[in-house]
Each structure stands twice: as C-alpha cells, then as structure tokens.
Design a protein around this motif. Structure first.
Motif, PDB file in Angstrom:
ATOM      1  N   ARG A   1       1.354   2.967  -1.352  1.00 16.93           N
ATOM      2  CA  ARG A   1       0.480   1.818  -1.566  1.00 16.93           C
ATOM      3  C   ARG A   1       0.693   1.220  -2.962  1.00 16.93           C
ATOM      4  NH1 ARG A   1      -2.560   1.170   2.705  1.00 16.93           N
ATOM      5  NH2 ARG A   1      -3.347   2.923   3.963  1.00 16.93           N
ATOM      6  N   VAL A   2       0.879   2.074  -3.948  1.00 21.15           N
ATOM      7  CA  VAL A   2       1.177   1.582  -5.300  1.00 21.15           C
ATOM      8  C   VAL A   2       2.558   0.931  -5.326  1.00 21.15           C
ATOM      9  CG1 VAL A   2       1.517   2.251  -7.711  1.00 21.15           C
ATOM     10  CG2 VAL A   2      -0.324   3.306  -6.360  1.00 21.15           C
ATOM     11  N   ALA A   3       3.548   1.578  -4.711  1.00 25.54           N
ATOM     12  CA  ALA A   3       4.905   1.031  -4.688  1.00 25.54           C
ATOM     13  C   ALA A   3       4.956  -0.306  -3.962  1.00 25.54           C
ATOM     14  CB  ALA A   3       5.863   2.025  -4.036  1.00 25.54           C
ATOM     15  N   HIS A   4       4.194  -0.439  -2.877  1.00 22.65           N
ATOM     16  CA  HIS A   4       4.186  -1.704  -2.134  1.00 22.65           C
ATOM     17  C   HIS A   4       3.638  -2.835  -2.996  1.00 22.65           C
ATOM     18  CE1 HIS A   4       4.002  -4.427   1.276  1.00 22.65           C
ATOM     19  NE2 HIS A   4       2.744  -4.697   0.975  1.00 22.65           N
ATOM     20  N   ARG A   5       2.598  -2.529  -3.778  1.00 21.95           N
ATOM     21  CA  ARG A   5       2.067  -3.558  -4.673  1.00 21.95           C
ATOM     22  C   ARG A   5       3.123  -3.989  -5.688  1.00 21.95           C
ATOM     23  NH1 ARG A   5      -0.509  -8.025  -4.858  1.00 21.95           N
ATOM     24  NH2 ARG A   5      -1.297  -8.519  -6.938  1.00 21.95           N
ATOM     25  N   LEU A   6       3.854  -3.039  -6.229  1.00 22.36           N
ATOM     26  CA  LEU A   6       4.933  -3.371  -7.162  1.00 22.36           C
ATOM     27  C   LEU A   6       5.989  -4.238  -6.478  1.00 22.36           C
ATOM     28  CD1 LEU A   6       5.378   0.125  -8.833  1.00 22.36           C
ATOM     29  CD2 LEU A   6       4.357  -1.900  -9.888  1.00 22.36           C
TER      30      LEU A   6
ATOM     31  N   PRO B   1       9.253   0.652   0.168  1.00 23.18           N
ATOM     32  CA  PRO B   1       8.088   0.007  -0.456  1.00 23.18           C
ATOM     33  C   PRO B   1       7.718  -1.342   0.146  1.00 23.18           C
ATOM     34  CG  PRO B   1       9.970   0.048  -1.955  1.00 23.18           C
ATOM     35  CD  PRO B   1      10.315   0.937  -0.813  1.00 23.18           C
ATOM     36  N   ALA B   2       8.614  -1.963   0.900  1.00 30.60           N
ATOM     37  CA  ALA B   2       8.274  -3.243   1.535  1.00 30.60           C
ATOM     38  C   ALA B   2       7.494  -3.062   2.828  1.00 30.60           C
ATOM     39  CB  ALA B   2       9.543  -4.046   1.818  1.00 30.60           C
ATOM     40  N   ALA B   3       7.522  -1.874   3.412  1.00 32.01           N
ATOM     41  CA  ALA B   3       6.805  -1.641   4.673  1.00 32.01           C
ATOM     42  C   ALA B   3       5.320  -1.908   4.481  1.00 32.01           C
ATOM     43  CB  ALA B   3       7.030  -0.210   5.146  1.00 32.01           C
ATOM     44  N   ARG B   4       4.695  -2.486   5.501  1.00 32.61           N
ATOM     45  CA  ARG B   4       3.270  -2.839   5.430  1.00 32.61           C
ATOM     46  C   ARG B   4       2.462  -1.850   6.266  1.00 32.61           C
ATOM     47  NH1 ARG B   4       2.973  -8.639   7.545  1.00 32.61           N
ATOM     48  NH2 ARG B   4       4.947  -8.095   8.561  1.00 32.61           N
ATOM     49  N   ILE B   5       1.500  -1.207   5.622  1.00 36.07           N
ATOM     50  CA  ILE B   5       0.730  -0.147   6.257  1.00 36.07           C
ATOM     51  C   ILE B   5      -0.757  -0.435   6.073  1.00 36.07           C
ATOM     52  CG2 ILE B   5       0.254   2.330   6.303  1.00 36.07           C
ATOM     53  CD1 ILE B   5       3.075   2.838   5.359  1.00 36.07           C
ATOM     54  N   GLY B   6      -1.500  -0.356   7.180  1.00 34.96           N
ATOM     55  CA  GLY B   6      -2.924  -0.658   7.161  1.00 34.96           C
ATOM     56  C   GLY B   6      -3.771   0.494   6.655  1.00 34.96           C
ATOM     57  N   ARG B   7      -5.051   0.437   6.973  1.00 36.99           N
ATOM     58  CA  ARG B   7      -6.019   1.435   6.523  1.00 36.99           C
ATOM     59  C   ARG B   7      -6.252   2.504   7.592  1.00 36.99           C
ATOM     60  NH1 ARG B   7     -11.001  -0.959   3.077  1.00 36.99           N
ATOM     61  NH2 ARG B   7      -9.869  -2.410   1.736  1.00 36.99           N
TER      62      ARG B   7
ATOM     63  N   ALA C   1      -8.457   1.481   0.481  1.00 36.29           N
ATOM     64  CA  ALA C   1      -7.589   1.906   1.584  1.00 36.29           C
ATOM     65  C   ALA C   1      -7.275   3.392   1.470  1.00 36.29           C
ATOM     66  CB  ALA C   1      -6.306   1.084   1.593  1.00 36.29           C
ATOM     67  N   GLY C   2      -7.023   3.857   0.253  1.00 37.27           N
ATOM     68  CA  GLY C   2      -6.757   5.276   0.048  1.00 37.27           C
ATOM     69  C   GLY C   2      -7.941   6.143   0.419  1.00 37.27           C
ATOM     70  N   ALA C   3      -9.145   5.707   0.052  1.00 39.93           N
ATOM     71  CA  ALA C   3     -10.345   6.460   0.412  1.00 39.93           C
ATOM     72  C   ALA C   3     -10.541   6.475   1.923  1.00 39.93           C
ATOM     73  CB  ALA C   3     -11.564   5.849  -0.286  1.00 39.93           C
ATOM     74  N   ALA C   4     -10.263   5.351   2.572  1.00 43.69           N
ATOM     75  CA  ALA C   4     -10.373   5.297   4.034  1.00 43.69           C
ATOM     76  C   ALA C   4      -9.354   6.224   4.688  1.00 43.69           C
ATOM     77  CB  ALA C   4     -10.184   3.861   4.519  1.00 43.69           C
ATOM     78  N   ASP C   5      -8.144   6.297   4.123  1.00 44.80           N
ATOM     79  CA  ASP C   5      -7.135   7.232   4.622  1.00 44.80           C
ATOM     80  C   ASP C   5      -7.629   8.671   4.511  1.00 44.80           C
ATOM     81  OD1 ASP C   5      -5.365   5.100   5.003  1.00 44.80           O
ATOM     82  OD2 ASP C   5      -4.391   5.399   3.057  1.00 44.80           O
ATOM     83  N   LEU C   6      -8.243   8.991   3.370  1.00 47.13           N
ATOM     84  CA  LEU C   6      -8.712  10.358   3.154  1.00 47.13           C
ATOM     85  C   LEU C   6      -9.799  10.722   4.167  1.00 47.13           C
ATOM     86  CD1 LEU C   6      -8.469  12.869   1.370  1.00 47.13           C
ATOM     87  CD2 LEU C   6     -10.265  11.904  -0.093  1.00 47.13           C
ATOM     88  N   ARG C   7     -10.688   9.799   4.407  1.00 47.24           N
ATOM     89  CA  ARG C   7     -11.721  10.053   5.414  1.00 47.24           C
ATOM     90  C   ARG C   7     -11.105  10.239   6.798  1.00 47.24           C
ATOM     91  NH1 ARG C   7     -16.650   5.972   5.530  1.00 47.24           N
ATOM     92  NH2 ARG C   7     -17.357   7.339   3.834  1.00 47.24           N
ATOM     93  N   ALA C   8     -10.065   9.457   7.111  1.00 49.99           N
ATOM     94  CA  ALA C   8      -9.399   9.583   8.408  1.00 49.99           C
ATOM     95  C   ALA C   8      -8.760  10.953   8.567  1.00 49.99           C
ATOM     96  CB  ALA C   8      -8.351   8.483   8.568  1.00 49.99           C
ATOM     97  N   VAL C   9      -8.157  11.460   7.500  1.00 47.20           N
ATOM     98  CA  VAL C   9      -7.554  12.791   7.556  1.00 47.20           C
ATOM     99  C   VAL C   9      -8.625  13.835   7.868  1.00 47.20           C
ATOM    100  CG1 VAL C   9      -6.327  14.566   6.262  1.00 47.20           C
ATOM    101  CG2 VAL C   9      -5.687  12.176   5.979  1.00 47.20           C
TER     102      VAL C   9
ATOM    103  N   ALA D   1      -1.114   6.024 -15.362  1.00 44.23           N
ATOM    104  CA  ALA D   1      -1.610   4.755 -15.904  1.00 44.23           C
ATOM    105  C   ALA D   1      -1.235   3.592 -14.998  1.00 44.23           C
ATOM    106  CB  ALA D   1      -1.051   4.543 -17.309  1.00 44.23           C
ATOM    107  N   LEU D   2      -0.046   3.643 -14.423  1.00 42.73           N
ATOM    108  CA  LEU D   2       0.388   2.602 -13.490  1.00 42.73           C
ATOM    109  C   LEU D   2      -0.512   2.573 -12.268  1.00 42.73           C
ATOM    110  CD1 LEU D   2       2.524   0.514 -12.508  1.00 42.73           C
ATOM    111  CD2 LEU D   2       3.801   2.461 -11.558  1.00 42.73           C
ATOM    112  N   ALA D   3      -0.812   3.737 -11.706  1.00 44.62           N
ATOM    113  CA  ALA D   3      -1.695   3.796 -10.549  1.00 44.62           C
ATOM    114  C   ALA D   3      -3.105   3.335 -10.906  1.00 44.62           C
ATOM    115  CB  ALA D   3      -1.730   5.215  -9.986  1.00 44.62           C
ATOM    116  N   ALA D   4      -3.610   3.766 -12.068  1.00 40.41           N
ATOM    117  CA  ALA D   4      -4.956   3.370 -12.484  1.00 40.41           C
ATOM    118  C   ALA D   4      -5.050   1.858 -12.653  1.00 40.41           C
ATOM    119  CB  ALA D   4      -5.326   4.082 -13.787  1.00 40.41           C
ATOM    120  N   GLU D   5      -4.031   1.237 -13.226  1.00 38.53           N
ATOM    121  CA  GLU D   5      -4.026  -0.219 -13.381  1.00 38.53           C
ATOM    122  C   GLU D   5      -3.995  -0.906 -12.022  1.00 38.53           C
ATOM    123  OE1 GLU D   5      -3.818  -4.067 -15.146  1.00 38.53           O
ATOM    124  OE2 GLU D   5      -4.592  -2.103 -15.766  1.00 38.53           O
ATOM    125  N   THR D   6      -3.254  -0.341 -11.082  1.00 39.67           N
ATOM    126  CA  THR D   6      -3.213  -0.882  -9.721  1.00 39.67           C
ATOM    127  C   THR D   6      -4.603  -0.864  -9.096  1.00 39.67           C
ATOM    128  OG1 THR D   6      -0.920  -0.156  -9.416  1.00 39.67           O
ATOM    129  CG2 THR D   6      -2.199  -0.622  -7.420  1.00 39.67           C
TER     130      THR D   6
END
Length: 286
Positions: free
Chosen positions: A134-139, A165-171, A99-107, A84-89
């Motif tokens: 990505r969820v933890a960074h938003r938190l 969780p503070a680290a900044r990671i792109g797409r 960004a997650g979908a772009a990561d999956l395509r990159a893999v 639920a936490l991830a879905a709300e994010t």
C-alpha cells in the motif's frame, strides 16, 4: 443556479465531511491491540518486542510504520527511514492506514489461525506484505517509482511475495500465509477478496499494456491457483486449489481444474468471507 463546478465542489465537501464523521477503524482496533500486547508481554522474552512494537507506540499508525521499518530496512535504507516514509504516507493519506486496519480486522475474522489482532499484526507476513504494498503503490502513483520498486524488492526478499507496486488492491483483503503470491502490474483486486498461498495473478507471454486479471469483490482463490491474462473473475466466484484459469469466470461460479471448468453456481454468498473451500461432487479431472 449554481454552476456544475460549484455543485461538484459542494458534493466533494459533503463527502469529505461524511467520511470525517465516520469512526476510524484504526482507532477502534488500537485499544484491543494494546490489551493483547500487554497480556503477551507477560512472557518475559516477548516483553521487549511488545513494548517496541505496540505498547510504546502512539497509535496504530506509529505501530504499523515502525513494523514496516523494522522488517524492510537494511544497510542501504535504514529502518528509521522506511518507518518515517510509512508514517508520512499515513499522515497525508489516512485512507491507506484505514485500509490497513480493515485488512487486519479481516484477517482476524477469517483466519482461524489468528487468535487475536496482535498476532496477525506482528507475525503474519501476508498482512505485512500487503501493507508495504500500500505504501509502495502510493509512491508509484506519485511517480516515485524507483523507491516503490525498492520496496517491492525488499518485500520479495523478506516475505517471499511479489506484488508489483502498480497493482490496485482494495480493502479487507486477506492474503493467507502469503508464501509464493505473485500479483502483476495491471492486476486489480477488489474489496473483500481472499487469496491463499501460491496464488499467481499473472500475464501471458510478452503482451504489454493491460494484461493481468481483475478479481472482483468476494472472490476466494485457493492455494496454488494460477489466473493468467486480462480476464475477469466475477463477484463471489470461487477458484479451487491448483486450478489454472485462462478465461473469464462468471459471478458466483465455482471453477476447478487444469484448465479450469465450471463445477457449480450460486446466486448469493461471498466465499472470501466464509473461507468455504468445499466443492460440489465432480468427476476426476486434472
């Protein structure tokens, strides 16, 4: 003449309208994921997993949220609560889902061990750990830092990666295999980067403040490499496996060894996209 603030609001509205008109990466991937899951469900033992993870889900957001819940939930915070936490994010910050979908395509594009999208989604812990980050960074940004650190701890326990969780990671970031990855608090990883197993982006000693590496676009870091300190690895650079890097690396430069030294330069090309780990002929070094 319009005020500066009204002009800024107009530009922001135009940017938002343009973004809304762009096709969703997550939406584009979802039909393929369903087709792949349906095919895999032909294996009787896998059918319940494929239905629970993909076929019975409403979309990529629902699938990814449920996956993180199943992987990271425990007796203290139930899987349904993590999901639920991830879905709300994803609902409030759709860029994180994209960004997650772009990561999956990159893999799928870069990793020859990924025969399809569903395999990477369900089984590749480097991808899964990055989505949890990505969820933890938003938190973390929302100052819900105890909960962010809990997710970091669960990722470390379950996947064997430690990403602050503070680290900044792109797409479009590939974390290949994932085992032993360490990314420190003030590290920055730009778009289109590939990291292999055992990579450390760490600090030096007990320095505080901005103390971790900045990894620019298109960089490839080989297995077991260690990059320490507030240094910059320039765009398109390549770091050989097992190297120890303590100084800046110029763009489009290849370094290897302990301590790392330059063994080649280029003018173009993104090794993170080609996954080309070859090195020019070099003398023996450690």
């Amino acid at each position: 003449m319009p005020s500066r603030s009204s002009q800024q609001r107009a530009r922001q509205a135009e940017t938002a309208e343009t973004a809304a008109s762009l096709p969703s990466v997550a939406g584009a991937l979802w039909p393929s994921l369903r087709d792949e899951a349906a095919q895999a469900a032909g294996e009787r033992l896998l059918a319940p997993l494929m239905h629970q993870a993909i076929l019975d889900r409403d979309g990529f957001d629902d699938s990814l949220a449920q996956l993180l819940g199943r992987k990271l939930g425990d007796a203290m915070i139930a899987p349904a609560a993590i999901a639920a936490l991830a879905a709300e994010t994803y609902r409030t910050e759709p860029d994180i889902l994209e960004a997650g979908a772009a990561d999956l395509r990159a893999v799928r594009e870069r990793d020859p061990a990924a025969p399809d999208l569903a395999t990477a989604l369900l089984y590749f812990k480097g991808f899964q750990a990055l989505q949890a980050h990505r969820v933890a960074h938003r938190l973390w940004v929302q100052h819900r830092r105890s909960l962010a650190l809990h997710l970091q701890s669960r990722v470390s326990e379950i996947f064997g990666l430690d990403i602050h969780p503070a680290a900044r990671i792109g797409r479009r970031v590939l974390i290949d295999h994932g085992t032993g990855i360490v990314i420190g608090e003030t590290a920055v990883v730009d778009d289109d980067v590939s990291l292999l197993q055992g990579v450390t982006l760490g600090g030096t000693g007990k320095l505080t403040g901005d103390r971790h590496p900045k990894i620019r676009r298109g960089v490839l870091i080989g297995a077991g490499a260690t990059v320490l300190g507030n240094i910059e690895i320039g765009e398109g650079a390549k770091i050989g496996a097992g190297s120890i890097v303590l100084e800046d690396v110029h763009p489009y430069t290849t370094v290897v060894g302990n301590p790392a030294r330059v063994v080649g330069t280029r003018h173009v090309g993104m090794p993170a996209l080609t996954m080309d780990q070859s090195l020019p002929p070099i003398d023996y070094m450690i």
